[in-house]
Design an enzyme around this catalytic site. Structure first.
Site, PDB file in Angstrom:
ATOM      1  N   ALA A  69       0.846  -1.196   0.000  1.00 18.55           N
ATOM      2  CA  ALA A  69       0.000   0.000   0.000  1.00 18.55           C
ATOM      3  C   ALA A  69       0.881   1.245   0.000  1.00 18.55           C
ATOM      4  CB  ALA A  69      -0.919  -0.005   1.217  1.00 18.55           C
ATOM      5  N   HIS A 196      -1.883  -7.593   3.599  1.00 15.24           N
ATOM      6  CA  HIS A 196      -1.545  -8.216   4.885  1.00 15.24           C
ATOM      7  C   HIS A 196      -2.392  -7.708   6.050  1.00 15.24           C
ATOM      8  CE1 HIS A 196       1.211  -5.146   6.846  1.00 15.24           C
ATOM      9  NE2 HIS A 196       1.261  -4.692   5.609  1.00 15.24           N
ATOM     10  N   CYS A 315       5.123   1.522  13.115  1.00 13.01           N
ATOM     11  CA  CYS A 315       6.294   2.289  12.674  1.00 13.01           C
ATOM     12  C   CYS A 315       6.815   3.162  13.809  1.00 13.01           C
ATOM     13  CB  CYS A 315       5.940   3.202  11.497  1.00 13.01           C
ATOM     14  SG  CYS A 315       4.789   2.464  10.366  1.00 13.01           S
TER      15      CYS A 315
HETATM   16  N1  PLP Z   1      -1.696   3.086   5.429  1.00 17.76           N
HETATM   17  C1  PLP Z   1      -2.132   2.628   6.609  1.00 17.76           C
HETATM   18  C2  PLP Z   1      -3.291   3.292   7.259  1.00 17.76           C
HETATM   19  C3  PLP Z   1      -1.504   1.544   7.227  1.00 17.76           C
HETATM   20  O1  PLP Z   1      -1.944   1.100   8.405  1.00 17.76           O
HETATM   21  C4  PLP Z   1      -0.394   0.941   6.572  1.00 17.76           C
HETATM   22  C5  PLP Z   1       0.344  -0.159   7.211  1.00 17.76           C
HETATM   23  O2  PLP Z   1       0.742  -0.073   8.369  1.00 17.76           O
HETATM   24  C6  PLP Z   1      -0.004   1.436   5.325  1.00 17.76           C
HETATM   25  C7  PLP Z   1      -0.671   2.505   4.802  1.00 17.76           C
HETATM   26  C8  PLP Z   1       1.129   0.809   4.567  1.00 17.76           C
HETATM   27  O3  PLP Z   1       0.763  -0.468   4.091  1.00 17.76           O
HETATM   28  P1  PLP Z   1       1.852  -1.496   3.535  1.00 17.76           P
HETATM   29  O4  PLP Z   1       2.384  -2.215   4.732  1.00 17.76           O
HETATM   30  O5  PLP Z   1       1.111  -2.413   2.602  1.00 17.76           O
HETATM   31  O6  PLP Z   1       2.883  -0.707   2.830  1.00 17.76           O
END
Ligand code: PLP
Length: 372
Positions: A69, A196, A315
């Protein structure tokens, strides 16, 4: 181990693992090659795409697969700016967005894009009158997430999309935490999702694009994904995302009802002395972010090694920095440090959640006594 970190990631569904298995082992063909095997792999990818599009549930667009994402978000924002050229160069977003949006906006600002970061109220919700004021000037793109990853608070995406469109702007929605958990709001032109978070594999996401709103490519190369996103697709990962999306779609009511029950059970088991961070009415109930006066959240996590939960976003945890989302709600450093996030869903049993919450409450009380 009791796993209560569903916002960070979710366990792979057994049905998804089974669907992926042949594409990991014997069915290894490149889906872009002209052999019969290649055609079979390409057909599996297209079936998966249809499942994802159905689960997203928006009309008038299509999905391109991405590596995450995060990639879909980078592509949506940077590609939309690039496609627009100099005609419009303002991007509006919100202080509580995920780092994938905020850091991309920060980078765009170094490229002479005029970025506006809107604040939220103490409930984590965007004040639409602030947005209306900002929309008066030459806005290209409005970026708002549907469900917040740290606090579970939802934003009125359809209203925001309508306001953006009335001002001639496009709307991007980070639906990573909403997809497969709640119905996606109608209205956005671009929507990012991740496998995921819905019991699919890591390493694959998707960008839904309204026809005509496709961003300029971010990744150049072999011209895959209608020349919008180059790179050989992984049939195993695409099939995994497709299977996870189909399953989430089929189980939508069951999963939702389960989460509602878990939410109530968790609150009851935790007992008194906790404050929920963010709106209690506009939120997804599989995310319970709460604080307790004087609690040391990091110590609690360290003390309870057989329960996986989080301080805020995956994160931010471990970085030592208090969460930007909790700060945006107006929480001070101590309040942010005393906050924990419990995330649960499809495979969480009520018994294990209640056990974990009772133990969390007992540890929190023990901390208070020790610190008194
Ligand atoms: N946006 C949100 C709200 C998320 O919770 C996350 C993942 O923690 C992401 C974006 C990023 O997703 P990805 O782990 O597929 O890069």
């Amino acid at each position: 181990m009791i796993y209560l970190d569903y916002q960070a990631t979710t366990p792979l569904a057994p049905e998804v693992a089974k669907a992926m298995q042949p594409w990991i082992e014997e069915r290894f063909a490149n889906p872009h090659s002209p052999s019969r095997w290649g055609h079979e792999a390409a057909a599996a990818v297209e079936v998966a795409r249809k499942h994802v599009e159905k689960a997203i549930g928006l009309k008038g667009g299509s999905v391109a697969f991405t590596g995450s994402a995060t990639e879909a978000i980078n592509w949506a924002l940077k590609g939309t700016v690039e496609k627009a050229g100099k005609s419009r160069n303002r991007v509006i977003t919100v202080a509580t967005e995920h780092a994938a949006v905020l850091d991309t906006c920060e980078w765009l600002a170094t490229q002479r894009v005029d970025v506006t970061l809107l604040p939220v109220g103490s409930d984590g919700r965007l004040d639409l009158s602030l947005l209306a004021r900002e929309l008066e000037r030459n806005v290209l793109l409005v970026c708002v997430m549907q469900v917040n990853n740290e606090i579970g608070v939802t934003q009125p995406i359809s209203e925001i999309a309508e306001m953006a469109h009335d001002a001639g702007a496009l709307m991007f929605c980070d639906a990573v935490q909403a997809f497969g958990r709640v119905e996606l709001c109608k209205g956005p032109d671009l929507v990012a999702v991740s496998a995921h978070k819905i019991h699919g594999p890591k390493g694959i996401g998707a960008l839904w694009m309204r026809k005509g709103c496709e961003p300029a490519p971010l990744i150049h190369g072999g011209g895959q994904e209608q020349a919008l996103r180059s790179g050989t697709l992984s049939p195993a990962l695409c099939v995994g995302l497709g299977a996870a999306a189909k399953l989430a779609d089929e189980r939508a009511t069951r999963d939702y009802d389960h989460v509602q029950k878990l939410w109530k059970a968790a609150l009851q088991a935790l007992g008194h002395g906790w404050t929920i961070n963010g709106s209690t009415t506009h939120r997804y109930h599989g995310n319970l972010n709460l604080r307790r006066e004087g609690l040391d959240g990091a110590r609690l996590i360290a003390d309870m090694r057989d329960v996986a939960f989080s301080l805020g976003s995956a994160c931010a945890s471990g970085s030592g920095r208090p969460s930007h989302v909790l700060r945006a709600l107006g929480l001070d450093y101590k309040q942010a440090r005393s906050s924990i996030r419990l995330g649960f869903g499809r495979y969480t049993t009520q018994q294990e959640l209640v056990d974990a919450c009772r133990r969390i409450a007992a540890h929190a009380i023990a901390q208070e006594k020790l610190d008194a």
